[in-house]
Design an enzyme around this catalytic site. Sequence first.
Site, mmCIF file in Angstrom:
data_model
loop_
_atom_site.group_PDB
_atom_site.id
_atom_site.type_symbol
_atom_site.label_atom_id
_atom_site.label_comp_id
_atom_site.label_asym_id
_atom_site.label_seq_id
_atom_site.Cartn_x
_atom_site.Cartn_y
_atom_site.Cartn_z
ATOM 1 N N ALA A 1 0.825 -1.201 0.000
ATOM 2 C CA ALA A 1 0.000 0.000 0.000
ATOM 3 C C ALA A 1 0.863 1.257 0.000
ATOM 4 O O ALA A 1 1.291 1.744 1.053
ATOM 5 C CB ALA A 1 -0.933 -0.012 1.212
ATOM 6 N N SER B 1 2.210 8.808 -9.042
ATOM 7 C CA SER B 1 3.586 8.830 -9.562
ATOM 8 C C SER B 1 4.518 9.536 -8.588
ATOM 9 O O SER B 1 5.667 9.134 -8.404
ATOM 10 C CB SER B 1 3.618 9.555 -10.910
ATOM 11 O OG SER B 1 2.808 8.875 -11.843
ATOM 12 N N ILE C 1 -5.320 -0.656 -4.206
ATOM 13 C CA ILE C 1 -4.408 -1.641 -3.612
ATOM 14 C C ILE C 1 -4.781 -3.062 -4.057
ATOM 15 O O ILE C 1 -5.840 -3.589 -3.687
ATOM 16 C CB ILE C 1 -4.370 -1.506 -2.071
ATOM 17 C CG1 ILE C 1 -4.032 -0.053 -1.692
ATOM 18 C CG2 ILE C 1 -3.381 -2.495 -1.463
ATOM 19 C CD1 ILE C 1 -2.763 0.518 -2.353
ATOM 20 N N ILE D 1 -5.638 -8.595 -36.388
ATOM 21 C CA ILE D 1 -5.561 -9.864 -37.129
ATOM 22 C C ILE D 1 -6.888 -10.622 -37.003
ATOM 23 O O ILE D 1 -7.329 -11.281 -37.938
ATOM 24 C CB ILE D 1 -4.366 -10.711 -36.615
ATOM 25 C CG1 ILE D 1 -3.050 -10.043 -37.047
ATOM 26 C CG2 ILE D 1 -4.439 -12.151 -37.121
ATOM 27 C CD1 ILE D 1 -1.804 -10.616 -36.405
ATOM 28 N N GLY E 1 -9.742 -9.238 -36.872
ATOM 29 C CA GLY E 1 -10.814 -8.473 -37.520
ATOM 30 C C GLY E 1 -11.969 -8.246 -36.555
ATOM 31 O O GLY E 1 -11.748 -8.030 -35.351
ATOM 32 N N GLY E 2 -13.202 -8.326 -37.057
ATOM 33 C CA GLY E 2 -14.388 -8.092 -36.218
ATOM 34 C C GLY E 2 -14.458 -9.060 -35.047
ATOM 35 O O GLY E 2 -14.916 -8.705 -33.952
ATOM 36 N N GLU F 1 2.916 -0.122 -11.089
ATOM 37 C CA GLU F 1 4.341 -0.275 -10.746
ATOM 38 C C GLU F 1 5.191 0.746 -11.507
ATOM 39 O O GLU F 1 6.314 0.479 -11.925
ATOM 40 C CB GLU F 1 4.812 -1.711 -10.989
ATOM 41 C CG GLU F 1 3.980 -2.704 -10.175
ATOM 42 C CD GLU F 1 4.716 -3.904 -9.641
ATOM 43 O OE1 GLU F 1 5.958 -3.924 -9.651
ATOM 44 O OE2 GLU F 1 4.022 -4.831 -9.179
HETATM 45 C C1 LIG Z 1 -5.377 -2.077 -11.189
HETATM 46 C C2 LIG Z 1 -4.346 -1.298 -10.415
HETATM 47 C C3 LIG Z 1 -3.608 -1.941 -9.432
HETATM 48 C C4 LIG Z 1 -2.718 -1.216 -8.642
HETATM 49 N N1 LIG Z 1 -2.090 -1.846 -7.580
HETATM 50 C C5 LIG Z 1 -1.383 -1.082 -6.713
HETATM 51 C C6 LIG Z 1 -0.878 -1.669 -5.497
HETATM 52 O O1 LIG Z 1 -1.032 -2.867 -5.238
HETATM 53 N N2 LIG Z 1 -0.231 -0.863 -4.606
HETATM 54 C C7 LIG Z 1 -0.036 0.464 -4.850
HETATM 55 O O2 LIG Z 1 0.551 1.132 -3.995
HETATM 56 N N3 LIG Z 1 -0.490 1.051 -6.000
HETATM 57 C C8 LIG Z 1 -1.161 0.298 -6.914
HETATM 58 N N4 LIG Z 1 -1.658 0.883 -8.060
HETATM 59 C C9 LIG Z 1 -1.416 2.287 -8.304
HETATM 60 C C10 LIG Z 1 -0.505 2.559 -9.484
HETATM 61 O O3 LIG Z 1 0.825 2.199 -9.184
HETATM 62 C C11 LIG Z 1 -0.664 4.043 -9.870
HETATM 63 O O4 LIG Z 1 -1.957 4.163 -10.455
HETATM 64 C C12 LIG Z 1 0.403 4.537 -10.811
HETATM 65 O O5 LIG Z 1 1.660 4.585 -10.172
HETATM 66 C C13 LIG Z 1 0.096 5.929 -11.379
HETATM 67 O O6 LIG Z 1 -0.316 6.816 -10.387
HETATM 68 P P1 LIG Z 1 -1.660 7.662 -10.594
HETATM 69 O O7 LIG Z 1 -2.729 6.687 -10.961
HETATM 70 O O8 LIG Z 1 -1.876 8.495 -9.403
HETATM 71 O O9 LIG Z 1 -1.395 8.540 -11.867
HETATM 72 P P2 LIG Z 1 -0.704 9.992 -11.850
HETATM 73 O O10 LIG Z 1 0.554 9.946 -11.090
HETATM 74 O O11 LIG Z 1 -1.713 11.008 -11.506
HETATM 75 O O12 LIG Z 1 -0.331 10.121 -13.394
HETATM 76 C C14 LIG Z 1 -1.276 10.529 -14.393
HETATM 77 C C15 LIG Z 1 -0.504 10.710 -15.702
HETATM 78 O O13 LIG Z 1 0.495 11.730 -15.549
HETATM 79 C C16 LIG Z 1 1.770 11.214 -15.884
HETATM 80 N N5 LIG Z 1 2.797 11.814 -15.025
HETATM 81 C C17 LIG Z 1 2.797 11.914 -13.671
HETATM 82 N N6 LIG Z 1 3.928 12.500 -13.261
HETATM 83 C C18 LIG Z 1 4.674 12.757 -14.370
HETATM 84 C C19 LIG Z 1 5.946 13.337 -14.585
HETATM 85 N N7 LIG Z 1 6.733 13.770 -13.595
HETATM 86 N N8 LIG Z 1 6.391 13.437 -15.873
HETATM 87 C C20 LIG Z 1 5.630 12.987 -16.912
HETATM 88 N N9 LIG Z 1 4.412 12.432 -16.754
HETATM 89 C C21 LIG Z 1 3.940 12.300 -15.498
HETATM 90 C C22 LIG Z 1 1.654 9.719 -15.662
HETATM 91 O O14 LIG Z 1 2.638 8.980 -16.377
HETATM 92 C C23 LIG Z 1 0.249 9.453 -16.136
HETATM 93 O O15 LIG Z 1 0.248 9.353 -17.525
HETATM 94 C C24 LIG Z 1 -2.513 0.164 -8.897
HETATM 95 C C25 LIG Z 1 -3.227 0.787 -9.911
HETATM 96 C C26 LIG Z 1 -4.146 0.087 -10.657
HETATM 97 C C27 LIG Z 1 -4.932 0.817 -11.708
#
Ligand SMILES: Cc1cc2nc3c(=O)[nH]c(=O)nc-3n(C[C@H](O)[C@H](O)[C@H](O)COP(=O)(O)OP(=O)(O)OC[C@H]3O[C@@H](n4cnc5c(N)ncnc54)[C@H](O)[C@@H]3O)c2cc1C
Length: 383
Positions: free
Chosen positions: A123, A131, A156, A338, A340-341, A364
Amino acid sequence: MIRDRETLNVLLATVRRFVDERLVPHEQQVADTDAIPQAIVDEMRELGLFGLALPEAYGGLGLTMEEEVLVAFELARASPAFRSTIGTNNGIGSQGILIDGTPEQKQRWLPRLASGEIVGAFALTEPGSGSDAASLTTSARRDGDHYVLNGTKRFITNAPEAGIFTVMARTDAAIAGAGGISAFIVERGSPGLSVGRIDRKMGQRGSHTADVHFDDCRVPAANLIGGREGVGFRTAMKVLDRGRLHISAICTGTAQRMLDDALRYAVDRRQFGQPIAEFQLVQAMLADSRTEIYAARSMVLDAARRRDDGDDITVEASCCKLFASEMCGRVADRCVQIHGGAGYVSDHAIERFYRDVRLFRIYEGTSQIQQLVIARAMIRSAS
Ligand SMILES: Cc1cc2nc3c(=O)[nH]c(=O)nc-3n(C[C@H](O)[C@H](O)[C@H](O)COP(=O)(O)OP(=O)(O)OC[C@H]3O[C@@H](n4cnc5c(N)ncnc54)[C@H](O)[C@@H]3O)c2cc1C
């Protein structure tokens, strides 16, 4: 590093058979019911799949990184939700404890994770911090021989099933970035911990994510990973290095499955009096996909071997994650084309895979974050 080729071959053949005979036939049921059948989970436990990456001393199979990615290539030939079931116990849900935990913490939790008795979750992400993970605001305040956690974690994986959570929280509010963050093992059932409703996702039905809430959640101080404050963000990053390599192997195996299906379809499907596989424009899509899968496989194996040799593979792991996840998206797109529909309706697995693999470019660390990790390391070494 491969320790014993013969033993590994037996394991790979067992996993291959399990995928073909048990997982692939259940894919549609999992997608329809949003659940992995209990019998399949039990078989995964018996095969030792929950402890692939955990040392034998704790009841795992103790695979090296190279061995693990070879198993991941095979496992990923079935719907990603199956892999996700065992993914957190081998990866983000256990590695923090394995890499930085105290001997007592390892002894207490790793055997139960390796056997699959409990599920581990990781978490880090929060509603306001994705990010930019170092900006997380979940707090952990010391109170006697406990910490009191407050905050919300988002998306999570396996939270609804988890028995323990590795939780990154800020122990020092005065330090805004990574240095103020510590990692904790939090048990399900801890007072003040609750799991939200299961998220409705684009794909990967059968694998669940949810919010995890901490509301004055009391955690014994003995559950501070490594017994040290302020190093939790570093623990999380070490976990992700390894996780990114594993996910890259999963992207590669999944791409191979999609291509296998598309090739079979191209050979069977006839238009203009001949199999569509005879058309050079279709052949280009097959060949480009095969080439890119080979490139990803080679990268992943190289990085895994380097990690087994003790090298720092942070940059290589990001290169693999970036290339393999983007490659997997391109292969999915070509394989729908590949078909298609038929690729757009849900009678064929490719429609489901197309949605499932979209996640690989997001979690990740998004592709953009991998690019930043790679470029920043290049600039650092140049200056
Ligand atoms: C199905 C699923 C499972 C997950 N499992 C886990 C888990 O088990 N534990 C956990 O902790 N998290 C988990 N996550 C979270 C996941 O790691 C985050 O969604 C991911 O790191 C992106 O963060 P965000 O969704 O807040 O996107 P944001 O950080 O808001 O990013 C939005 C967009 O902006 C871009 N961006 C952000 N900062 C920059 C930058 N500095 N430069 C250029 N572009 C940027 C990103 O690349 C993206 O395109 C999961 C997510 C999903 C959808």
